[in-house]
Design a protein around this motif. Structure first.
Motif, short mmCIF file in Angstrom:
data_model
loop_
_atom_site.label_atom_id
_atom_site.label_comp_id
_atom_site.label_asym_id
_atom_site.label_seq_id
_atom_site.Cartn_x
_atom_site.Cartn_y
_atom_site.Cartn_z
N UNK A 206 47.51 33.16 90.70
CA UNK A 206 45.96 32.85 91.25
C UNK A 206 45.43 31.72 90.17
N UNK A 207 45.73 30.60 90.56
CA UNK A 207 45.22 29.24 89.69
C UNK A 207 43.88 29.02 89.87
N UNK A 208 43.46 29.25 90.95
CA UNK A 208 41.87 28.85 91.23
C UNK A 208 41.10 29.66 90.54
N UNK A 209 41.61 30.85 89.82
CA UNK A 209 40.58 31.51 89.16
C UNK A 209 40.32 30.83 87.66
N UNK A 210 39.29 30.31 87.50
CA UNK A 210 39.01 29.25 86.42
C UNK A 210 38.06 30.28 85.34
N UNK A 211 38.49 31.37 85.12
CA UNK A 211 37.67 32.10 84.44
C UNK A 211 37.59 31.88 82.93
N UNK A 212 36.64 31.85 82.17
CA UNK A 212 36.59 31.49 80.53
C UNK A 212 36.16 32.83 79.96
#
Length: 380
Positions: free
Chosen positions: A333-339
């Motif tokens: 799930x590369x579109x999850x850009x969670x920090x």
């Protein structure tokens, strides 16, 4: 001092500007190296935090200063009371948490909740450093409640400025600053209250950041191993982080609070020193290994976590009688850009928590866009 409502409005309204400042601070401070060789001292952490603080509205430059040693290190816990609204974005929840620092996340602390046969163990939520129960779990908590779990949360590690709490008291709702050993004992008391109220023999824990370490301390030294079946963590500081990572979190939280630090010189809280990689605290915590027997662990890390850096430090190695599932959030799930902060507002992170709690009912993981800093698909 500015009114809290002004802080909330400006924190939300300046999201884009803050994001840019934080990126610059992260890149400029070398956080990406995750260098564990930084000597964990109060002054070095104070200097690292100061390096990225934004100026106050009147132009003065705030700076963090180290404790002189006068603080007692005392802390206490309190219940989260009165459910706040459900939020889909971290930044909006942070703003609400400033003006309602003791709010319970929606769906939590319904003390008459009777665990169903499908979900016999209540779920206890643990926030991280400089955070609170509401702004950490305003997204996850209601989803767990709607799934049929009894959910409970509290604010631990509350400490005043003169008690060694450091930056915590400067902005409302910034908890998790006291000694981790004390916070673990506070967790022990809370778990016993939850068990008594629900009649459950054991609980499951979902933890963020320092919350994972508090849970680890509880499991290993405060009798928690017999009262906890599953520990699910996100960006947990099980093995510490570099001082640069802690400093990044400090700058993010305080820069979100806009200019209030222009009127204070805060000290550094003891929990942050303990979480520096190489501290004596971790030498004791992990002396007998990462896990305890009888507990199932799920540990989730994000490649974009600018606080837990390298993010693999959140992972665990299974010892005798324990199981460990280490998960990279972006795997598949590369579109999850969670920090570090927005991971608790990630649909994928929520699906991982549900799957770990009840894999039969929730066999599939969700994949959705979750933007850095703002969270919640970019919406409010």
């Amino acid at each position: 001092m500015f009114a809290l409502t002004q802080h909330a409005r400006r924190a939300v309204g300046c999201a884009a500007m803050i994001a840019g400042l934080t990126v610059a601070a992260v890149l400029g401070s070398g956080v990406a190296s995750g260098d564990p060789r930084i000597i964990p001292s109060e002054q070095s952490l104070a200097d690292a935090i100061s390096a990225g603080l934004t100026p106050a509205a009147d132009g003065r430059q705030p700076r963090a200063v180290a404790d002189s040693g006068s603080g007692s290190g005392l802390s206490h816990a309190s219940d989260a009371l009165g459910e706040g609204p459900e939020m889909s974005a971290y930044l909006a929840a942070f703003a609400y948490g400033l003006t309602h620092p003791d709010a319970a996340p929606p769906g939590a602390n319904r003390w008459n909740c009777a665990p169903a046969a499908e979900h016999p163990r209540p779920v206890v939520l643990l926030h991280g450093t400089w955070l609170n129960a509401y702004d950490s779990f305003a997204y996850l908590s209601p989803r767990l409640a709607r799934a049929g779990f009894c959910v409970f949360a509290f604010n631990f590690g509350r400490s005043g400025l003169l008690d060694g709490g450091g930056l915590g008291p400067i902005l409302p709702g910034r908890y998790g600053v006291g000694r981790i050993e004390d916070s673990a004992r506070q967790l022990s008391e809370f778990v016993d209250r939850v068990r008594a109220a629900t009649g459950a023999e054991a609980v499951d824990i979902v933890a963020h950041s320092q919350g994972g370490t508090v849970a680890d301390q509880y499991l290993k030294f405060d009798g928690g191993a017999d009262k906890v079946r599953k520990l699910i963590s996100f960006g947990a500081t099980y093995h510490g982080t570099s001082l640069m990572g802690i400093a990044t979190l400090g700058r993010m939280i305080n820069n979100l609070g806009v200019d209030i630090l222009g009127f204070y010189q805060p000290i550094v809280g003891v929990a942050n020193i303990q979480q520096a990689a190489g501290s004596s605290f971790y030498a004791t915590l992990n002396a007998q290994g990462d896990t305890v027997s009888g507990v199932d662990y799920t540990s989730v890390g994000s490649r974009l976590d600018q606080v837990m850096n390298p993010y693999e430090w959140s992972f665990l190695r299974a010892g005798a009688g324990a199981t460990v599932d280490n998960i990279t959030l972006q795997a598949g799930c590369e579109q999850d850009l969670s920090d570090h902060l927005t991971i608790m507002y990630s649909p994928r992170a929520t699906s991982i928590a549900l799957h770990a709690l009840d894999p039969a009912a929730y066999p599939n993981l969700e994949c959705a866009f979750n933007p850095w800093l703002i969270g919640g698909g970019g919406g409010f």
